[in-house]
Design a protein around this motif. Structure first.
Motif, mmCIF file in Angstrom:
data_model
loop_
_atom_site.group_PDB
_atom_site.id
_atom_site.type_symbol
_atom_site.label_atom_id
_atom_site.label_comp_id
_atom_site.label_asym_id
_atom_site.label_seq_id
_atom_site.Cartn_x
_atom_site.Cartn_y
_atom_site.Cartn_z
ATOM 1 N N ASP A 136 41.486 54.823 42.048
ATOM 2 C CA ASP A 136 40.681 53.767 41.446
ATOM 3 C C ASP A 136 40.915 52.463 42.185
ATOM 4 O O ASP A 136 42.046 52.090 42.491
ATOM 5 N N SER A 137 39.838 51.743 42.446
ATOM 6 C CA SER A 137 39.935 50.489 43.184
ATOM 7 C C SER A 137 40.311 49.347 42.255
ATOM 8 O O SER A 137 39.975 49.340 41.071
ATOM 9 N N THR A 138 41.002 48.379 42.827
ATOM 10 C CA THR A 138 41.312 47.132 42.135
ATOM 11 C C THR A 138 40.592 46.021 42.863
ATOM 12 O O THR A 138 40.618 45.949 44.096
ATOM 13 N N PHE A 139 39.949 45.147 42.090
ATOM 14 C CA PHE A 139 39.165 44.073 42.678
ATOM 15 C C PHE A 139 39.851 42.732 42.415
ATOM 16 O O PHE A 139 40.617 42.584 41.467
ATOM 17 N N THR A 140 39.564 41.784 43.283
ATOM 18 C CA THR A 140 40.171 40.460 43.161
ATOM 19 C C THR A 140 39.125 39.377 43.375
ATOM 20 O O THR A 140 38.113 39.596 44.067
#
Length: 223
Positions: A136-140
């Motif tokens: 799962d990707s984490t966004f910033t």
């Protein structure tokens, strides 16, 4: 009495950091997480232009850090600006931050500059530890607020709206202790003034007595 006074004074810093503007709890996931706070201002200047940033630094941020000890906070010398960095697994939640954090003050709208939502790059250790099932990707996303002529309370209101933090709920027991503490120091000041008045009266009596003795000595010498 002195020991009691010292103990009571020792409670003041604790109450000051646990309560007041800045005493807030950052929201848990799935809401976007504030992962870093950077404040820059001219710390060498003590004037009206630096007052908002200085108030944020000296009053709001210590309380925020107390209730959110894991939040990295950095204060540095530089042009007045507040920089916040958010992370979330929900890309849409980060996109909505810009529309929900709009605030106004008596000086007009805040001019906050939001970055684009980006995918957070993983460190080497994170990439090694990750598995296909945890991809799962984490966004910033970050925002920079120019600290112009806004009042400190307006800046804190903007911060609350941007981060969706909640004020720390009042504690009835501590509120009662704070009220007793205020009453204690009011009475202590009254007692101090009363003692001072008594000491002044004694000193004045001694001075008048000394003057009378000096006058009597002069009269005796003249005879």
């Amino acid at each position: 009495m002195v020991n009691v006074l010292k103990r009571m004074r020792g409670l003041q810093p604790l109450f000051a950091i646990r309560h007041g503007e800045g005493a807030a709890i950052l929201p848990p996931p799935p809401l976007p997480q504030l992962t870093r706070l950077d404040l820059h201002y001219d710390r060498k200047q003590w004037n009206k232009s630096t007052r908002p940033a200085r108030t944020l630094h000296k009053e709001h941020l210590p309380r925020l850090k107390y209730h959110n000890p894991g939040l990295p906070i950095r204060v540095e010398q530089g042009p007045g600006r507040l920089h916040l960095t958010f992370e979330s697994a929900d890309q849409n939640a980060l996109s909505e931050l810009e529309t929900t954090s709009l605030e106004t003050s008596n000086e007009g709208e805040f001019r906050a500059t939001w970055s684009e939502v980006e995918t957070k790059s993983k460190t080497a250790s994170e990439a090694t530890a990750s598995s296909p099932s945890s991809a799962d990707s984490t966004f910033t996303r970050s925002v920079e607020l120019r600290l112009g002529p806004h009042q400190p309370r307006s800046i804190w209101s903007w911060f609350q709206a941007a981060t969706k933090c909640d004020p720390v709920p009042p504690n009835p027991e501590e509120t009662a202790q704070m009220e007793k503490l205020d009453e204690f120091f009011v009475q202590a000041e009254i007692d101090r003034q009363r003692v001072k008045a008594g000491m002044d009266a004694i000193r004045k009596q001694k001075e008048e007595l000394q003057k009378a003795r000096d006058a009597a000595a002069r009269m005796a010498n003249e005879e």
